[in-house]
Design a protein around this motif. Structure first.
Motif, PDB file in Angstrom:
ATOM      1  N   GLU A   1     -11.046 -55.284  26.471  1.00 27.28           N
ATOM      2  CA  GLU A   1     -10.525 -54.392  27.503  1.00 27.28           C
ATOM      3  C   GLU A   1     -11.298 -53.082  27.578  1.00 27.28           C
ATOM      4  O   GLU A   1     -11.475 -52.514  28.660  1.00 27.28           O
ATOM      5  CB  GLU A   1      -9.039 -54.105  27.249  1.00 27.28           C
ATOM      6  N   LEU A   2     -11.778 -52.590  26.404  1.00 32.74           N
ATOM      7  CA  LEU A   2     -12.472 -51.302  26.398  1.00 32.74           C
ATOM      8  C   LEU A   2     -13.480 -51.255  25.251  1.00 32.74           C
ATOM      9  O   LEU A   2     -13.181 -51.651  24.134  1.00 32.74           O
ATOM     10  CB  LEU A   2     -11.467 -50.158  26.234  1.00 32.74           C
ATOM     11  N   PHE A   3     -14.694 -50.747  25.572  1.00 37.47           N
ATOM     12  CA  PHE A   3     -15.724 -50.509  24.557  1.00 37.47           C
ATOM     13  C   PHE A   3     -15.827 -49.005  24.323  1.00 37.47           C
ATOM     14  O   PHE A   3     -16.011 -48.235  25.273  1.00 37.47           O
ATOM     15  CB  PHE A   3     -17.083 -51.040  25.019  1.00 37.47           C
ATOM     16  N   CYS A   4     -15.717 -48.596  23.063  1.00 38.17           N
ATOM     17  CA  CYS A   4     -15.854 -47.191  22.701  1.00 38.17           C
ATOM     18  C   CYS A   4     -17.190 -46.994  21.990  1.00 38.17           C
ATOM     19  O   CYS A   4     -17.495 -47.709  21.022  1.00 38.17           O
ATOM     20  CB  CYS A   4     -14.715 -46.756  21.789  1.00 38.17           C
ATOM     21  N   THR A   5     -17.969 -46.031  22.462  1.00 37.91           N
ATOM     22  CA  THR A   5     -19.315 -45.817  21.923  1.00 37.91           C
ATOM     23  C   THR A   5     -19.596 -44.334  21.755  1.00 37.91           C
ATOM     24  O   THR A   5     -18.796 -43.480  22.176  1.00 37.91           O
ATOM     25  CB  THR A   5     -20.375 -46.406  22.873  1.00 37.91           C
TER      26      THR A   5
ATOM     27  N   ALA B   1     -18.745 -49.221  33.920  1.00 41.14           N
ATOM     28  CA  ALA B   1     -18.083 -47.930  33.740  1.00 41.14           C
ATOM     29  C   ALA B   1     -16.601 -48.074  33.427  1.00 41.14           C
ATOM     30  O   ALA B   1     -16.037 -47.336  32.619  1.00 41.14           O
ATOM     31  CB  ALA B   1     -18.274 -47.075  34.992  1.00 41.14           C
ATOM     32  N   GLY B   2     -15.942 -49.044  34.049  1.00 37.12           N
ATOM     33  CA  GLY B   2     -14.504 -49.222  33.837  1.00 37.12           C
ATOM     34  C   GLY B   2     -14.135 -49.716  32.454  1.00 37.12           C
ATOM     35  O   GLY B   2     -12.962 -49.668  32.065  1.00 37.12           O
ATOM     36  N   LYS B   3     -15.131 -50.187  31.703  1.00 40.60           N
ATOM     37  CA  LYS B   3     -14.859 -50.700  30.361  1.00 40.60           C
ATOM     38  C   LYS B   3     -15.525 -49.864  29.274  1.00 40.60           C
ATOM     39  O   LYS B   3     -15.577 -50.272  28.126  1.00 40.60           O
ATOM     40  CB  LYS B   3     -15.339 -52.147  30.240  1.00 40.60           C
ATOM     41  N   LEU B   4     -16.011 -48.677  29.640  1.00 38.83           N
ATOM     42  CA  LEU B   4     -16.774 -47.865  28.692  1.00 38.83           C
ATOM     43  C   LEU B   4     -16.136 -46.511  28.485  1.00 38.83           C
ATOM     44  O   LEU B   4     -15.819 -45.798  29.442  1.00 38.83           O
ATOM     45  CB  LEU B   4     -18.209 -47.691  29.193  1.00 38.83           C
ATOM     46  N   CYS B   5     -15.955 -46.148  27.211  1.00 38.68           N
ATOM     47  CA  CYS B   5     -15.498 -44.809  26.836  1.00 38.68           C
ATOM     48  C   CYS B   5     -16.513 -44.247  25.858  1.00 38.68           C
ATOM     49  O   CYS B   5     -16.664 -44.756  24.748  1.00 38.68           O
ATOM     50  CB  CYS B   5     -14.109 -44.867  26.189  1.00 38.68           C
ATOM     51  N   GLN B   6     -17.239 -43.200  26.263  1.00 43.11           N
ATOM     52  CA  GLN B   6     -18.260 -42.606  25.400  1.00 43.11           C
ATOM     53  C   GLN B   6     -17.734 -41.320  24.770  1.00 43.11           C
ATOM     54  O   GLN B   6     -17.632 -40.288  25.426  1.00 43.11           O
ATOM     55  CB  GLN B   6     -19.534 -42.329  26.191  1.00 43.11           C
ATOM     56  N   SER B   7     -17.404 -41.414  23.485  1.00 40.51           N
ATOM     57  CA  SER B   7     -16.880 -40.262  22.755  1.00 40.51           C
ATOM     58  C   SER B   7     -17.013 -40.527  21.261  1.00 40.51           C
ATOM     59  O   SER B   7     -16.552 -41.565  20.766  1.00 40.51           O
ATOM     60  CB  SER B   7     -15.412 -40.011  23.104  1.00 40.51           C
ATOM     61  N   LYS B   8     -17.645 -39.612  20.533  1.00 38.11           N
ATOM     62  CA  LYS B   8     -17.791 -39.771  19.093  1.00 38.11           C
ATOM     63  C   LYS B   8     -16.444 -39.841  18.398  1.00 38.11           C
ATOM     64  O   LYS B   8     -16.318 -40.444  17.335  1.00 38.11           O
ATOM     65  CB  LYS B   8     -18.602 -38.606  18.524  1.00 38.11           C
TER      66      LYS B   8
END
Length: 233
Positions: free
Chosen positions: A152-156, A168-175
């Motif tokens: 559902e979501l990739f965190c990177t 974009a809808g499946k990407l969360c970019q945050s340390k």
């Protein structure tokens, strides 16, 4: 007289096959080995098991070779054979959140390579990894296999390649959302010297990096190093 078992496959399907220098020669009907020597060649399985165990506990190949009194190439062969036999990744399934991160590493101290890792937060498993160049191609290979998972979501982190490969809808970019995988990276560096940032231990091939990743995932993340005992019994 009772015929000896085959020293290679331990089969009892053995027949006499002439003599060599006065010694009885045998032939195994199962694996076709012809032999006069009745004892297995090489080191005992217990020594090989100990070598692999020591490697997963952080000792270098040269240190293991000194302890067991064999050549480093022998220890390397045992580790690679074991890793090939037990190389596995979890079967695809549902995953609400997967953390992605990349560990930078060097082969022969010159070529920079990337170990891309996928961590399933719900279960604490390493579900996949890809070793290759520090580029989009390596990440794309990893993402192609991860497409079989219902993520559902990739965190990177903020590496610029991620938006080029992940929608974009499946990407969360945050340390702040890759903390667990960063901790996993730390454990990997702890258990295997080749992954430490400052170390005299050198990786010579990408294959060995991949095998070491597999051993780390199987015995330090998805399972326990104590599970190795049953594999050598």
């Amino acid at each position: 007289n009772e015929k000896p078992p085959c020293p290679k496959c331990q089969s009892r399907e053995v027949v006499k096959n002439g003599k060599v220098q006065g010694k009885q020669r045998y032939k195994c009907k199962s694996c076709s080995l012809q032999f006069t020597r009745l004892t297995p060649r090489g080191r005992p399985a217990q020594e090989k098991a100990m070598a692999v165990t020591l490697y997963t506990q952080g000792l270098s190949i040269r240190a293991i070779a000194r302890l067991i009194e064999v050549s480093p190439s022998a220890v390397l062969k045992w580790i690679k054979t074991f890793a090939k036999t037990h190389y596995e990744k979890p079967a695809p399934g549902d995953a609400i959140l997967v953390e992605l991160d990349e560990m930078w590493h060097y082969v022969n101290q010159k070529k920079q390579v990337m170990d891309g890792k996928a961590y399933r937060r719900e279960t604490g498993e390493l579900i996949d990894w890809e070793c290759g160049g520090r580029d989009k191609a390596t990440l794309s290979k990893l993402m192609e296999r991860l497409s079989r998972w219902q993520v559902e979501l990739f965190c990177t982190d903020n590496w610029g390649v991620y938006p080029e490969v992940i929608a974009a809808g499946k990407l969360c970019q945050s340390k702040s959302q890759t903390v667990y995988l960063e901790q996993n990276n730390g454990r990997q560096r702890h258990w295997f010297a080749r992954f430490r940032r400052k170390s005299i231990v050198v990786s010579k091939t990408l294959e060995m990096v991949d095998f070491t990743m597999a051993l780390f995932a199987k015995f330090h993340v998805n399972g326990s190093w104590k599970d190795m005992a049953s594999l050598f019994s």
